[in-house]
Motif scaffolding. Structure first.
Motif, mmCIF file in Angstrom:
data_model
loop_
_atom_site.group_PDB
_atom_site.id
_atom_site.type_symbol
_atom_site.label_atom_id
_atom_site.label_comp_id
_atom_site.label_asym_id
_atom_site.label_seq_id
_atom_site.Cartn_x
_atom_site.Cartn_y
_atom_site.Cartn_z
ATOM 1 N N PRO A 140 27.870 -6.625 82.962
ATOM 2 C CA PRO A 140 28.739 -5.837 82.042
ATOM 3 C C PRO A 140 28.616 -4.258 82.030
ATOM 4 O O PRO A 140 29.800 -3.650 81.943
ATOM 5 C CB PRO A 140 28.227 -6.180 80.455
ATOM 6 N N ALA A 141 27.403 -3.761 82.554
ATOM 7 C CA ALA A 141 27.364 -2.473 82.842
ATOM 8 C C ALA A 141 28.037 -1.934 83.855
ATOM 9 O O ALA A 141 28.386 -0.653 84.126
ATOM 10 C CB ALA A 141 25.966 -2.181 82.994
ATOM 11 N N TYR A 142 28.312 -2.969 84.832
ATOM 12 C CA TYR A 142 29.445 -2.649 85.993
ATOM 13 C C TYR A 142 30.827 -3.036 85.595
ATOM 14 O O TYR A 142 31.727 -2.140 85.844
ATOM 15 C CB TYR A 142 29.014 -3.444 87.393
ATOM 16 N N TYR A 143 31.073 -4.260 85.062
ATOM 17 C CA TYR A 143 32.584 -4.633 84.960
ATOM 18 C C TYR A 143 33.061 -3.566 83.770
ATOM 19 O O TYR A 143 34.398 -3.691 83.609
ATOM 20 C CB TYR A 143 32.881 -5.965 85.106
ATOM 21 N N ARG A 144 32.416 -3.127 83.073
ATOM 22 C CA ARG A 144 32.954 -2.394 82.095
ATOM 23 C C ARG A 144 33.900 -1.089 82.670
ATOM 24 O O ARG A 144 34.952 -0.847 82.199
ATOM 25 C CB ARG A 144 31.882 -1.416 81.202
ATOM 26 N N TRP A 145 33.416 -0.728 84.002
ATOM 27 C CA TRP A 145 34.030 0.253 84.583
ATOM 28 C C TRP A 145 35.295 -0.001 85.461
ATOM 29 O O TRP A 145 36.030 0.565 85.724
ATOM 30 C CB TRP A 145 32.771 1.071 85.139
ATOM 31 N N THR A 146 34.892 -1.443 85.893
ATOM 32 C CA THR A 146 36.012 -2.186 86.417
ATOM 33 C C THR A 146 37.329 -2.313 85.420
ATOM 34 O O THR A 146 38.466 -1.922 86.118
ATOM 35 C CB THR A 146 35.665 -3.535 87.084
ATOM 36 N N GLN A 147 37.057 -2.526 84.281
ATOM 37 C CA GLN A 147 38.006 -2.617 83.341
ATOM 38 C C GLN A 147 38.539 -1.234 83.208
ATOM 39 O O GLN A 147 39.794 -1.115 82.877
ATOM 40 C CB GLN A 147 37.381 -3.291 82.104
ATOM 41 N N TRP A 148 37.783 -0.341 83.110
ATOM 42 C CA TRP A 148 38.181 1.202 82.985
ATOM 43 C C TRP A 148 39.147 1.459 83.955
ATOM 44 O O TRP A 148 40.302 2.139 83.761
ATOM 45 C CB TRP A 148 36.882 1.962 82.966
ATOM 46 N N ILE A 149 38.762 1.329 85.010
ATOM 47 C CA ILE A 149 39.909 1.593 86.232
ATOM 48 C C ILE A 149 41.200 0.668 86.139
ATOM 49 O O ILE A 149 42.041 1.243 86.224
ATOM 50 C CB ILE A 149 39.204 1.314 87.813
ATOM 51 N N PHE A 150 40.846 -0.455 85.778
ATOM 52 C CA PHE A 150 42.255 -1.054 85.348
ATOM 53 C C PHE A 150 43.148 -0.439 84.556
ATOM 54 O O PHE A 150 44.456 -0.313 84.800
ATOM 55 C CB PHE A 150 41.941 -2.825 85.003
ATOM 56 N N ILE A 151 42.436 0.132 83.562
ATOM 57 C CA ILE A 151 43.351 0.815 82.316
ATOM 58 C C ILE A 151 43.810 2.038 82.790
ATOM 59 O O ILE A 151 45.077 2.410 82.808
ATOM 60 C CB ILE A 151 42.459 0.890 81.090
ATOM 61 N N GLN A 152 43.172 2.463 83.692
ATOM 62 C CA GLN A 152 43.680 3.933 84.499
ATOM 63 C C GLN A 152 44.816 3.657 85.447
ATOM 64 O O GLN A 152 45.994 4.212 85.304
ATOM 65 C CB GLN A 152 42.651 4.675 85.333
ATOM 66 N N PHE A 153 44.865 2.418 85.976
ATOM 67 C CA PHE A 153 45.866 2.013 86.650
ATOM 68 C C PHE A 153 47.032 1.606 85.712
ATOM 69 O O PHE A 153 48.269 2.010 86.059
ATOM 70 C CB PHE A 153 45.471 0.770 87.643
ATOM 71 N N PHE A 154 46.914 0.983 84.667
ATOM 72 C CA PHE A 154 47.923 0.442 83.957
ATOM 73 C C PHE A 154 48.503 1.634 83.416
ATOM 74 O O PHE A 154 49.789 1.588 83.342
ATOM 75 C CB PHE A 154 47.328 -0.492 82.633
ATOM 76 N N ASN A 155 47.664 2.741 82.894
ATOM 77 C CA ASN A 155 48.530 3.678 82.214
ATOM 78 C C ASN A 155 49.479 4.621 83.230
ATOM 79 O O ASN A 155 50.046 5.477 82.788
ATOM 80 C CB ASN A 155 47.181 5.030 81.466
ATOM 81 N N ALA A 156 48.908 4.380 84.528
ATOM 82 C CA ALA A 156 49.599 5.353 85.521
ATOM 83 C C ALA A 156 50.789 4.304 86.201
ATOM 84 O O ALA A 156 51.579 4.666 86.940
ATOM 85 C CB ALA A 156 48.615 5.667 86.793
#
Length: 832
Positions: A140-156
């Motif tokens: 989870p300490a890694y995929y937390r940031w995979t999810q964060w990147i997804f949200i960056q992409f989603f917002n863009a």
RNA sequence: GCCGGAGUGGCGGAACGGCAGACGCAGCCGGCUUAAACCCGGCAGCCGAAAGGCGUGGGGGUUCGAAUCCCUCCUCCGGCACCA
């Protein structure tokens, strides 16, 4: 296994890798010899090899893949670079879930056990990995940031949700990206099952925004085959979009894409994909039943049937007509499944005279064929499609454009249409967006919640990670197992606080691997996906290695990620790696891919137990060019073992320079010094160029030269001591354990891996005399031994004086004498 | 079908357009050994007693000279595949 060796009666200590290999690995680890420091001021060098999926056991292919970059990383380190060479695990993915189903073990437990095992196996090969930076993507300490990147992409707007006909694997019960469906039979890349088409609402990444930029390789050094694969996959086509008005009232014109606007005068019918939105509108009452039947059949047809170029083309006339904007003729509108809904505009102007497919279709349904392009010299082709369109072909029967070269007409006709508002130049790509959602459990949950009021909402940053619940039923049902977890499913809307439902699909594991190289730069940062300073310091990767099978998947995705994250302001460079090299694949002894089901997997463990890690490493690097691979065949490993045994024999005693042994200024000493320096130059070049097999051959030659000199009584000389010490240092990247052990036994200070890389002295490498081949008419007839400074006239005189040459000259004067200085002499006999 | 890569001794493979077969494996001969293994030394592309001839998938070409460059064909491996 080597037993005691005898050399001229003297008993020497056994060459026994087991007695020292583990000892040195522990020492290196204790001393953090391979830990890359962020505060090291020396020039950085980021070397990376693709991290593995933790399937359970390392096989010999993992060693093969990792040893090459390990050698290069060690070379760079000895040259003085601050090297980062990290390793981790791509630990999300279906096998873990299937194991859970088959054996009732939770995927997290199965995965953790495999990682543990593989990490131990990796450590046994003595690679210089920096394990302090290990990344595990299912953490989870890694995929937390995979999810964060997804949200960056989603917002863009780079991540979006859309309904589409997608590839569905009925065995794995999951959708696949287009890249993950292989071969003409459309099989799942993972399990080989034929995929089906399903209409599903899925998540996509807008990789096609970057199609053009991904075609630009000017700033990176990739192998040609990968560049070509990616270029073909993206499939850029230049042409025009042209509007064909229909006769129906209030209906938009049919827009087509064509690469051949020069052939428009030959467009004698239209073809729409069965899925085209205008089909129901343009179908006449009389044709409705036939059209609906055909559309239904096309929907049912599998991708395989539909895509097969061999299959006869079928279609149905829909009853209405379009107007060819150049000829103003009425042309019939058909539907046919050879026109694909996802490419171009999903509609074509059919020019049977100049397109093979249209020609076949016209033949079958007796549609008119009109030739409008022909060879410049005349001669109208007939009976087949004529596809030429260069300056050598000219337009015929094409109104004002008749006589114009076809290459020119492409632009002229596009321009004419544009002036009339009926068309414009256009570019299309074969590449589609990347389908990233998966209906399985063991992946990073897509961090989206659905609110009846506000639709799809990203999970707020401070609620990340969206953690996978542990207690789920993994049995595949075609929907994510998470859908049955009511407690996990229910959440609140970040926008209004009202009740909301979580997205239950998880992310394709290729999303995880699209940014792991960034995480290695600051793997323990809990406040960000990466620390910007450390990413700026380490990235881009200087050398990336891995298998070519990832050519249009991972190797395209990770480039897209870097470009997208750059545009979102998170990165300041354009490409993940400056240089890519692909290793070949080690196949099973049966020439098939190694797989448990075939029973042809070669495990390294037993080989390591028998020969030691260095021998296995050196053997793998010796079997052939690293980028070639080949079937596993252990014959030859004994030769490597013998060689390292001979190295041991000459190097396992203290280094004695300037002792009483041989004439320091004599020919023998000079020859050994020369061999030492030519070997330094050659091995350095070979290591850098990934030519490990020839590097080893040259190390063997130096070993043999050293043994000859020892037997000639040179063992006490400085030249000899230097040669042996140099051999040990050159061996260090390839066989790190024996090099370290010998370095210590020779009385040098720990560690050989911190020694400066030797530099060849061209003066010392130069030969005193050279052997010059003498050819007559290109065939070898004699050799001359001369000093390098012998004047050409003298060489010519000597060559002509040779009895072997005279025999062929038979008293005649040579027609020519060709000298390549330092290389050869070729005497050309007179013609007669 | 299209796009790549590759065809060299019994085997893995070397060879900036310039000595084909480096370096190894397997093999053969010899040494060491009571013996075998290990180890050490030597031989080794093919034909030929030798002189010599022939040899890098087949055929052609360029060149003083081609495994290497060009054309063409064959075989194997990989990628893509009705993309207009």
């Amino acid at each position: 296994m080597t037993s005691e060796t005898r050399t001229r009666g003297a008993r020497r200590e056994r060459f026994d890798p087991a007695s020292y290999e583990a000892k040195w690995r522990e020492r290196w680890e204790a001393d953090a010899l391979y830990v890359a420091r962020d505060d090291d001021p020396r020039e950085k060098s980021y070397v990376l090899t693709m991290y593995p999926y933790p399937s359970g056991d390392l096989h010999i292919g993992h060693w093969y893949a990792a040893t090459g970059p390990d050698i290069v990383a060690r070379l760079y380190r000895m040259r003085g670079d601050n090297v980062m060479f990290p390793m981790g695990f791509d630990s999300f993915g279906l096998p873990a879930e299937n194991a859970a189903i088959d054996r009732n073990i939770h995927p997290a437990i199965w995965t953790a056990a495999n990682i543990e095992r593989m990490r131990t196996q990796f450590k046994s090969m003595g690679a210089g990995f920096d394990w302090s930076r290990e990344v595990i993507t299912s953490d989870p300490a890694y995929y937390r940031w995979t999810q964060w990147i997804f949200i960056q992409f989603f917002n863009a707007g780079l991540a979006y949700r859309a309904m589409a006909a997608v590839d569905w694997c009925p065995k794995d019960q999951v959708v696949l990206a287009r890249e993950q469906v292989e071969g003409p039979e459309r099989r799942c890349w993972r399990c080989g099952t034929q995929v089906e088409k399903r209409d599903l609402e899925q998540w996509w990444f807008r990789i096609t925004n970057y199609s053009d930029e991904l075609l630009d390789f000017s700033s990176i050094d990739y192998p040609d085959p990968i560049r070509l694969m990616q270029t073909n996959w993206i499939g850029r086509s230049e042409g025009a979009e042209i509007d064909f008005p229909t006769e129906a009232d209030d209906v938009e014109p049919i827009r087509v894409f064509t690469t051949r606007p020069d052939t428009i005068f030959g467009a004698t019918f239209m073809v729409l994909a069965p899925e085209h939105p205008l089909v129901p509108i343009l179908t006449t009452v009389a044709q409705r039943a036939d059209v609906e039947a055909y559309v239904a059949q096309a929907r049912r047809a599998t991708e395989i049937d539909r895509m097969s170029a061999e299959r006869d083309k079928t279609g149905v006339f829909i009853g209405s007509y379009a107007i060819n904007p150049m000829t103003n003729e009425r042309i019939p509108i058909w539907i046919a499944d050879y026109v694909l809904p996802g490419y171009g505009t999903g509609a074509i102007m059919a020019v049977p005279a100049h397109d093979e497919r249209d020609f076949a279709f016209a033949r079958r349904y007796d549609l008119p064929v009109r030739y409008v392009v022909g060879p410049r010299g005349g001669g109208i082709p007939d009976g087949a499609a004529f596809v030429g369109h260069s300056d050598d072909e000219v337009l015929i029967d094409s109104g004002d454009f008749t006589g114009m070269p076809a290459a020119e007409a492409i632009h002229a006709i596009t321009k004419a249409l544009e002036e009339r508002g009926l068309g414009h130049a256009a570019v299309t790509y074969r590449q589609r967006d990347w389908l990233v959602s998966r209906q399985r459990y063991w992946g990073a949950p897509i961090p989206i919640v659905y609110c009846t009021e506000h639709g799809a909402q990203p999970v707020p940053d401070d609620e990340l990670p969206v953690v996978l619940p542990e207690d789920v039923d993994f049995a595949p049902t075609g929907v994510s197992p998470l859908q049955d977890h009511a407690e996990w499913l229910a959440t609140t809307c970040p926008a209004c606080g009202g009740p909301a439902r979580r997205e239950t699909d998880t992310l394709d594991t290729f999303v995880d691997s699209s940014w792991y190289f960034l995480r290695y730069c600051s793997p323990h940062d809990e406040t960000a996906a990466w620390n910007p300073e450390q990413v700026a310091a380490w990235m881009p990767i200087d050398l990336y290695t891995g298998g070519a099978e990832h050519g249009v998947m991972h190797l395209l995705y990770f480039r897209f990620f870097v470009k997208a994250l750059r545009d979102l302001g998170h990165l300041a460079f354009d490409e993940p790696t400056l240089k890519l090299r692909n290793q070949g694949q080690i196949l099973g002894a049966d020439h098939n891919r190694m797989s448990k089901s075939r029973g042809n997997v070669q495990a390294p463990d037993e080989l390591v137990a028998r020969y030691g890690a260095d021998t296995v490493r050196a053997f793998l690097m010796f079997i052939g060019p690293w980028d070639q691979g080949g079937p596993w065949n252990p014959s030859g490993i004994d030769g490597i073992q013998r060689w390292l045994g001979r190295v041991w024999d000459v190097a396992a005693q203290p280094s004695v320079a300037g002792g009483s042994g041989g004439d320091e200024a004599g020919e023998l000493a000079r020859a050994l010094t020369r061999a030492t320096h030519t070997t330094i130059a050659a091995v350095t070049e070979d290591y850098e160029g990934f030519h490990f097999n020839t590097a080893i051959a040259k190390l063997m030659e130096l070993t043999n030269a050293i043994i000859r000199e020892r037997d000639a009584g040179m063992a006490g000389s400085t030249a000899y001591a230097t040669a042996v010490d140099t051999l040990v240092v050159l061996l260090a990247p390839l066989a790190p354990h024996i090099a370290e052990e010998l370095w210590e036994r020779r009385g040098h200070a720990y560690s050989v891996h911190r020694q400066p890389w030797p530099v060849a002295d061209p003066g010392l490498a130069a030969a005193d005399t050279i052997e010059l081949p003498v050819q007559v008419d290109g065939k070898l007839r004699d050799r001359l031994v001369v000093t390098p400074d012998t004047p050409p006239e003298e060489i010519e005189r000597m060559a002509l004086a040779s009895v072997h040459v005279q025999r062929y000259l038979r008293g005649r004067e040579p027609r020519r004498v060709i000298q390549i200085p330092g290389r050869l002499v070729n005497i050309v006999t007179p013609r007669d």
